[in-house]
Write a protein that holds these residues in place. Structure first.
Motif, PDB file in Angstrom:
ATOM      1  N   ALA A  37       0.531  -0.721   0.011  1.00  0.00           N
ATOM      2  CA  ALA A  37      -0.155  -0.142  -0.212  1.00  0.00           C
ATOM      3  C   ALA A  37       0.742   1.096  -0.079  1.00  0.00           C
ATOM      4  CB  ALA A  37      -0.699   0.111   1.170  1.00  0.00           C
ATOM      5  N   SER A  38       0.159   2.378  -0.443  1.00  0.00           N
ATOM      6  CA  SER A  38       1.260   3.692  -0.158  1.00  0.00           C
ATOM      7  C   SER A  38       0.047   4.868  -0.285  1.00  0.00           C
ATOM      8  CB  SER A  38       1.866   3.843  -2.134  1.00  0.00           C
ATOM      9  OG  SER A  38       0.955   3.818  -2.898  1.00  0.00           O
ATOM     10  N   TYR A  39       0.853   5.281   0.544  1.00  0.00           N
ATOM     11  CA  TYR A  39      -0.563   6.706   0.564  1.00  0.00           C
ATOM     12  C   TYR A  39       0.328   8.213  -0.379  1.00  0.00           C
ATOM     13  CZ  TYR A  39      -2.732  10.281   4.091  1.00  0.00           C
ATOM     14  OH  TYR A  39      -3.068  11.413   4.719  1.00  0.00           O
ATOM     15  N   TRP A  40      -0.703   8.767  -0.277  1.00  0.00           N
ATOM     16  CA  TRP A  40       0.080  10.070  -1.575  1.00  0.00           C
ATOM     17  C   TRP A  40      -0.431  11.186  -1.021  1.00  0.00           C
ATOM     18  CZ3 TRP A  40       4.250  10.303  -4.698  1.00  0.00           C
ATOM     19  CH2 TRP A  40       4.672   9.659  -4.926  1.00  0.00           C
ATOM     20  N   LEU A  41       0.196  12.970  -1.303  1.00  0.00           N
ATOM     21  CA  LEU A  41      -0.671  13.886  -1.025  1.00  0.00           C
ATOM     22  C   LEU A  41      -0.937  14.581  -1.657  1.00  0.00           C
ATOM     23  CD1 LEU A  41      -0.262  14.411   3.044  1.00  0.00           C
ATOM     24  CD2 LEU A  41      -2.951  13.893   1.042  1.00  0.00           C
ATOM     25  N   VAL A  42      -1.493  15.160  -2.833  1.00  0.00           N
ATOM     26  CA  VAL A  42      -1.698  16.086  -3.709  1.00  0.00           C
ATOM     27  C   VAL A  42      -1.221  17.585  -2.891  1.00  0.00           C
ATOM     28  CG1 VAL A  42      -2.165  16.509  -5.885  1.00  0.00           C
ATOM     29  CG2 VAL A  42      -2.138  13.860  -5.259  1.00  0.00           C
ATOM     30  N   PRO A  43      -0.781  18.712  -3.327  1.00  0.00           N
ATOM     31  CA  PRO A  43      -0.830  19.563  -2.436  1.00  0.00           C
ATOM     32  C   PRO A  43      -1.831  20.848  -2.906  1.00  0.00           C
ATOM     33  CG  PRO A  43       1.410  18.887  -2.600  1.00  0.00           C
ATOM     34  CD  PRO A  43       0.591  17.871  -2.767  1.00  0.00           C
ATOM     35  N   CYS A  44      -1.837  21.264  -4.376  1.00  0.00           N
ATOM     36  CA  CYS A  44      -2.728  22.015  -4.824  1.00  0.00           C
ATOM     37  C   CYS A  44      -4.115  20.819  -5.247  1.00  0.00           C
ATOM     38  CB  CYS A  44      -1.876  22.501  -6.175  1.00  0.00           C
ATOM     39  SG  CYS A  44      -0.116  23.699  -5.117  1.00  0.00           S
ATOM     40  N   ALA A  58      -1.532  11.417 -13.219  1.00  0.00           N
ATOM     41  CA  ALA A  58      -1.761  10.505 -14.025  1.00  0.00           C
ATOM     42  C   ALA A  58       0.037  10.149 -13.808  1.00  0.00           C
ATOM     43  CB  ALA A  58      -1.759  11.149 -15.679  1.00  0.00           C
ATOM     44  N   ARG A  59       0.402  11.043 -13.088  1.00  0.00           N
ATOM     45  CA  ARG A  59       2.417  10.669 -13.341  1.00  0.00           C
ATOM     46  C   ARG A  59       1.872   9.440 -11.913  1.00  0.00           C
ATOM     47  NH1 ARG A  59       6.800   8.547 -13.030  1.00  0.00           N
ATOM     48  NH2 ARG A  59       8.109   9.478 -12.294  1.00  0.00           N
ATOM     49  N   LEU A  60       1.335   9.832 -10.823  1.00  0.00           N
ATOM     50  CA  LEU A  60       1.138   8.533  -9.749  1.00  0.00           C
ATOM     51  C   LEU A  60       0.665   7.782 -10.564  1.00  0.00           C
ATOM     52  CD1 LEU A  60      -0.049  10.693  -6.982  1.00  0.00           C
ATOM     53  CD2 LEU A  60       1.870  10.237  -7.375  1.00  0.00           C
ATOM     54  N   LEU A  61       0.006   7.172 -11.226  1.00  0.00           N
ATOM     55  CA  LEU A  61      -0.804   6.461 -11.705  1.00  0.00           C
ATOM     56  C   LEU A  61       0.660   5.298 -12.350  1.00  0.00           C
ATOM     57  CD1 LEU A  61      -4.347   7.062 -12.486  1.00  0.00           C
ATOM     58  CD2 LEU A  61      -3.539   5.948 -10.398  1.00  0.00           C
ATOM     59  N   ALA A  71      10.502   4.935  -1.906  1.00  0.00           N
ATOM     60  CA  ALA A  71      10.689   4.780  -0.686  1.00  0.00           C
ATOM     61  C   ALA A  71       9.995   5.781  -0.353  1.00  0.00           C
ATOM     62  CB  ALA A  71      11.570   3.946  -0.427  1.00  0.00           C
ATOM     63  N   ALA A  72       9.807   5.608   0.739  1.00  0.00           N
ATOM     64  CA  ALA A  72       8.485   6.670   1.159  1.00  0.00           C
ATOM     65  C   ALA A  72       9.423   7.330   2.864  1.00  0.00           C
ATOM     66  CB  ALA A  72       6.980   6.852   2.373  1.00  0.00           C
ATOM     67  N   PRO A  73       8.942   8.700   3.067  1.00  0.00           N
ATOM     68  CA  PRO A  73       9.002   9.621   2.462  1.00  0.00           C
ATOM     69  C   PRO A  73       9.504  10.649   0.935  1.00  0.00           C
ATOM     70  CG  PRO A  73       9.875  10.733   4.340  1.00  0.00           C
ATOM     71  CD  PRO A  73      10.034   9.105   4.334  1.00  0.00           C
ATOM     72  N   LEU A  74       8.779  10.583  -0.070  1.00  0.00           N
ATOM     73  CA  LEU A  74       9.496  11.515  -1.370  1.00  0.00           C
ATOM     74  C   LEU A  74       8.314  12.485  -1.362  1.00  0.00           C
ATOM     75  CD1 LEU A  74      11.694  10.716  -3.916  1.00  0.00           C
ATOM     76  CD2 LEU A  74       9.197   9.625  -4.369  1.00  0.00           C
ATOM     77  N   ASN A  75       9.053  13.513  -2.833  1.00  0.00           N
ATOM     78  CA  ASN A  75       8.707  14.548  -3.101  1.00  0.00           C
ATOM     79  C   ASN A  75       8.824  14.324  -4.628  1.00  0.00           C
ATOM     80  OD1 ASN A  75       7.804  15.932  -1.068  1.00  0.00           O
ATOM     81  ND2 ASN A  75       8.667  18.098  -1.421  1.00  0.00           N
ATOM     82  N   LEU A  76       7.851  14.107  -5.319  1.00  0.00           N
ATOM     83  CA  LEU A  76       7.765  13.621  -7.247  1.00  0.00           C
ATOM     84  C   LEU A  76       9.147  14.291  -7.549  1.00  0.00           C
ATOM     85  CD1 LEU A  76       7.424  11.169  -8.286  1.00  0.00           C
ATOM     86  CD2 LEU A  76       4.998  12.580  -8.952  1.00  0.00           C
ATOM     87  N   THR A  77       8.918  15.767  -7.526  1.00  0.00           N
ATOM     88  CA  THR A  77       9.600  16.314  -7.649  1.00  0.00           C
ATOM     89  C   THR A  77       9.491  18.109  -7.106  1.00  0.00           C
ATOM     90  OG1 THR A  77       7.666  17.784  -9.436  1.00  0.00           O
ATOM     91  CG2 THR A  77       8.474  15.542 -10.347  1.00  0.00           C
ATOM     92  N   THR A  78      10.476  18.625  -8.001  1.00  0.00           N
ATOM     93  CA  THR A  78      10.831  20.697  -6.366  1.00  0.00           C
ATOM     94  C   THR A  78       9.906  20.148  -6.962  1.00  0.00           C
ATOM     95  OG1 THR A  78      12.332  20.843  -8.327  1.00  0.00           O
ATOM     96  CG2 THR A  78      13.233  19.767  -6.687  1.00  0.00           C
ATOM     97  N   CYS A  81       3.514  21.875  -6.103  1.00  0.00           N
ATOM     98  CA  CYS A  81       2.362  21.458  -5.837  1.00  0.00           C
ATOM     99  C   CYS A  81       2.824  19.590  -6.596  1.00  0.00           C
ATOM    100  CB  CYS A  81       1.218  21.820  -7.423  1.00  0.00           C
ATOM    101  SG  CYS A  81       0.971  23.409  -6.761  1.00  0.00           S
ATOM    102  N   ALA A  82       4.382  19.108  -6.460  1.00  0.00           N
ATOM    103  CA  ALA A  82       3.921  18.014  -6.082  1.00  0.00           C
ATOM    104  C   ALA A  82       3.399  17.496  -5.564  1.00  0.00           C
ATOM    105  CB  ALA A  82       5.951  17.686  -6.693  1.00  0.00           C
ATOM    106  N   PRO A  83       3.178  15.882  -5.751  1.00  0.00           N
ATOM    107  CA  PRO A  83       2.658  14.907  -5.126  1.00  0.00           C
ATOM    108  C   PRO A  83       3.529  14.474  -3.948  1.00  0.00           C
ATOM    109  CG  PRO A  83       1.787  14.578  -6.911  1.00  0.00           C
ATOM    110  CD  PRO A  83       2.909  15.036  -7.267  1.00  0.00           C
TER     111      PRO A  83
END
Length: 89
Positions: A37-44, A58-61, A71-78, A81-83
């Protein structure tokens, strides 16, 4: 319990179901499971992720269906609004 992998993706600004709901679902139902399982937050994003941040969703999927998961924690990009990957097991 189900052995089906689950990805929880939540908009940080969801006013219909606030983040505390996602936190509760993660802590009580998903994190204790043996299945991945994974848990993502999308800030914007709010309640309608596909409307608020379609490219991020789409990128998360794509990432979740890939064979190598980060691995967590991770910002998808810099980008601001990155997940954010909150947790994974």
């Amino acid at each position: 319990m189900s052995d089906v992998p689950v990805t929880l993706i939540w908009g940080l600004h969801d006013m219909v179901s606030p983040v505390r709901v996602a936190d509760h679902v993660w802590q009580t139902a998903l994190k204790p499971r043996q299945a991945p399982a994974s848990y993502w937050l999308v800030p914007c994003a709010g309640h309608y992720l596909v409307h608020d941040q379609p490219e991020a969703l789409a990128r998360l999927l794509e990432l979740e269906f890939a064979s190598v998961a980060p691995a967590a924690p991770l910002n998808l990009t810099t980008e601001p609004c990155a997940p954010v990957l909150v947790d994974r097991h």
